[in-house]
Write an enzyme that holds these catalytic residues in place. Structure first.
Site, short mmCIF file in Angstrom:
data_model
loop_
_atom_site.label_atom_id
_atom_site.label_comp_id
_atom_site.label_asym_id
_atom_site.label_seq_id
_atom_site.Cartn_x
_atom_site.Cartn_y
_atom_site.Cartn_z
N GLU A 46 0.83 -1.21 0.00
CA GLU A 46 0.00 0.00 0.00
C GLU A 46 0.86 1.26 0.00
OE1 GLU A 46 -3.21 0.46 -0.35
OE2 GLU A 46 -3.76 -1.64 -0.36
N ASN A 50 1.07 3.81 -3.17
CA ASN A 50 0.72 5.22 -3.00
C ASN A 50 1.83 6.13 -3.50
OD1 ASN A 50 -1.81 4.77 -1.97
ND2 ASN A 50 -1.30 5.35 0.13
N ARG A 105 -9.62 3.58 -7.56
CA ARG A 105 -8.94 3.48 -6.28
C ARG A 105 -9.97 3.60 -5.18
NH1 ARG A 105 -4.24 1.08 -7.20
NH2 ARG A 105 -3.49 1.83 -9.18
#
Length: 146
Positions: A46, A50, A105
């Site tokens: 994650e 990002n 997303r």
């Protein structure tokens, strides 16, 4: 035994797997459970995703750095980039908030990172970059038997 590693790579989506494997290998010495390993891999994925998607818009022109440090049974990982940065960190950390809804997303990245780590901090300056740092204590550390 304390240890640390640093990995720097181009901001390309394919390098997310590289970061995940490197950090997983780094924490393997702690003999984590499958659940601990899976959760930690998710947090790394994650954070790196990002950085690539939001920090550099997936252009591959920037770099992402992952630094991991082990102190006894506690691992701290920082994922850093010098890309776009986050304009409003508090808003970005709200569940379901996303600036990339067109890309499907979900806006759950920080929520997932927070739930799978013991401590999560996000430091960012708009147009200067972001550092996401998370810490996890591993309770399965085995001591060597002589």
């Amino acid at each position: 035994m304390d240890n640390e590693m640093t990995l720097t790579f181009l901001a390309l989506s394919e390098n997310e797997a590289l970061a995940r494997v490197a950090v997983t290998g780094f924490i393997a010495q702690l003999d984590p459970t499958i659940d601990e390993l899976s959760e930690f891999k998710t947090v790394v994925s994650e954070a790196v995703s990002n950085a690539i998607i939001h920090g550099y818009e997936e252009d591959g022109k920037g770099v992402v750095t992952v630094h991991a440090k082990r102190e006894d049974d506690v691992v701290t990982v920082s994922v850093m980039h010098k890309g776009i940065g986050i304009e409003d960190v508090s808003q970005a950390m709200e569940p379901l908030f996303t600036t990339k809804s067109v890309m499907e997303r979900s806006g759950m990245g920080f929520t997932i990172m927070d739930s799978f780590s013991d401590q999560l901090t996000v430091m960012s300056k708009w147009r200067e970059g972001t550092t996401v740092t998370f810490t996890k204590k591993f309770y399965t550390v085995r001591t060597a038997v002589m």
